[in-house]
Enzyme design. Sequence first.
Site, mmCIF file in Angstrom:
data_model
loop_
_atom_site.group_PDB
_atom_site.id
_atom_site.type_symbol
_atom_site.label_atom_id
_atom_site.label_comp_id
_atom_site.label_asym_id
_atom_site.label_seq_id
_atom_site.Cartn_x
_atom_site.Cartn_y
_atom_site.Cartn_z
ATOM 1 N N ASP A 137 2.236 -45.317 -36.469
ATOM 2 C CA ASP A 137 2.584 -46.105 -35.291
ATOM 3 C C ASP A 137 3.830 -46.948 -35.570
ATOM 4 O O ASP A 137 4.773 -47.004 -34.768
ATOM 5 C CB ASP A 137 1.395 -47.007 -34.929
ATOM 6 C CG ASP A 137 1.492 -47.560 -33.522
ATOM 7 O OD1 ASP A 137 2.440 -47.215 -32.791
ATOM 8 O OD2 ASP A 137 0.600 -48.332 -33.138
ATOM 9 N N TYR A 191 -7.434 -47.992 -36.548
ATOM 10 C CA TYR A 191 -7.530 -47.781 -35.110
ATOM 11 C C TYR A 191 -8.903 -47.264 -34.689
ATOM 12 O O TYR A 191 -9.130 -47.036 -33.498
ATOM 13 C CB TYR A 191 -6.439 -46.813 -34.645
ATOM 14 C CG TYR A 191 -5.068 -47.442 -34.594
ATOM 15 C CD1 TYR A 191 -4.637 -48.299 -35.606
ATOM 16 C CD2 TYR A 191 -4.196 -47.174 -33.570
ATOM 17 C CE1 TYR A 191 -3.379 -48.863 -35.578
ATOM 18 C CE2 TYR A 191 -2.929 -47.732 -33.535
ATOM 19 C CZ TYR A 191 -2.529 -48.585 -34.546
ATOM 20 O OH TYR A 191 -1.276 -49.148 -34.512
ATOM 21 N N ASP A 231 6.260 -48.212 -47.598
ATOM 22 C CA ASP A 231 7.305 -49.228 -47.452
ATOM 23 C C ASP A 231 8.652 -48.681 -47.923
ATOM 24 O O ASP A 231 9.702 -48.984 -47.335
ATOM 25 C CB ASP A 231 6.950 -50.533 -48.170
ATOM 26 C CG ASP A 231 6.194 -50.327 -49.467
ATOM 27 O OD1 ASP A 231 5.467 -49.345 -49.595
ATOM 28 O OD2 ASP A 231 6.328 -51.176 -50.365
ATOM 29 N N LYS A 264 0.127 -45.864 -48.485
ATOM 30 C CA LYS A 264 0.083 -47.092 -49.296
ATOM 31 C C LYS A 264 -0.985 -46.916 -50.376
ATOM 32 O O LYS A 264 -1.794 -47.806 -50.637
ATOM 33 C CB LYS A 264 -0.214 -48.298 -48.398
ATOM 34 C CG LYS A 264 0.099 -49.643 -49.069
ATOM 35 C CD LYS A 264 1.544 -49.815 -49.418
ATOM 36 C CE LYS A 264 1.784 -51.187 -50.071
ATOM 37 N NZ LYS A 264 3.145 -51.303 -50.621
#
Length: 483
Positions: free
Chosen positions: A233, A129, A209, A176
Amino acid sequence: MSKSHTISLIQGDGIGPEVTNATRQIIEATGVKINWEICEAGAQVFKKGLATGVPKETIDSITRNKIALKGPLETPVGHGEKSANVTLRKMFETYGNIRPIREFPGVATPFSGRNVDFVIVRENVEDLYAGIEHMQTPSVAQCLKLISRPGCEKIIRLAFEFAHSEGRKLVHCATKANIMKATEGMMKRTFEEIAKEYPEIEAQHIIVDNCAHQLVKMPEIFDVIVTTNMNGDILSDLGSALIGGLGFAPGANIGDNFAIFEAVHGSAPKYAGQNKINPTAVLLSGVMMLRHIGEFEAADLIEQALVVTLGIDKTYTRDVIGDAGSVSTTTFTKAIIDNFGRTHPEWKHREYKPIDMPKIKDNQKAIEIKSRSVGGIDLFIETHNDLEEMGKRLTDLASATNMKLKLISNRGVKVYPNDHGTKPDLTDCFRCRFIATDSNREVTDDDIMQLVSLVKKDYRWMHIEKLNIFDGVAAYSKAHGED
């Protein structure tokens, strides 16, 4: 008697004016004295030709008041100007986005009765972002994922301090880091370091995940989740679906000096002006704002009245039960005000405390190193030439320098030398990795300029990344298939 507060109010686009006006009415009905400074941002500002979507008058208002309540702002998708929402967060360094997810009595979902009650603490100004994008070639785009050590430390400390403020006992860090070992890995490593300073709070790392999987499978196991910008988000939208949708998802953008309170949802222009939207998300953002400014009694009054309206009186807007039997935004607003003073017997009251905002060194050089060197470069080239021909030509060109071609990759996969026998699809953007011919000799800027001056005669190049080595450890990733 409540003291007076001056707060910047950005009504927003689409449904924004309806939900912010409802919130304003309910807050004012508590007796809290607020002087609202009405400000502009978003679509109407873009139409006036201001590319940021945020005029100076709005910036000045927030700078003076330190606090803003904001309706949703329209953001063009896939084209146009940058998001005014993101611009506001970044301009005022509101680095933490706090998004509570808590089930409400009377709002039926597949997870009702599971005691869903957790908070996502999302890093708010870094990551993808940062919005640094380039078209590398006419057919290949890149976006830079920027994660800093100070940014990680601030958001992680905020998550632990927030847990303290609400009496929460468990913080998960969702990353991640198994794939992006430098960027997401920095968040994981910082979390594990900082967690040692909060021994009274349990700390666990979770792959993002798997976090999404567990949020659907067992959402009641979570208390606080701290994560990077894009992960946060996505997870917070998932979380809102567990409790009835985005209409119940508030948010607070928190920084050292400024705070901007807004719902998670967007401007929903197709519902604008129809007096049927659910104002709960913005209202609960206003409740968070009241607690931030120390108006705890008013915040509790509104929260209890809302829960009574939903859980006892069964008064709902259309997003909860559809058009049949639902009430308008204005009727829902009046119902909440009418319910001031009532309480719901099943709504657990928390002993909220002000957040002790974390303090870290104001120092760009957050990580001290003893040694650094440059072992080579990645040179990004645009070409449609035959791969074998390109590899041989770049090898020949480099032979006149202190560097040699190690490999060529395309979309992160090693494609030259092709010693694995596979043939992945190729784009016109190639990463060419050159390393020092003599591993005991550091690559200099002069070496790099010499190589580029030779390569540019035959190939169009886009950018260079130095292959840094910090304290003897390679500070760059390998291509898939690289030795």
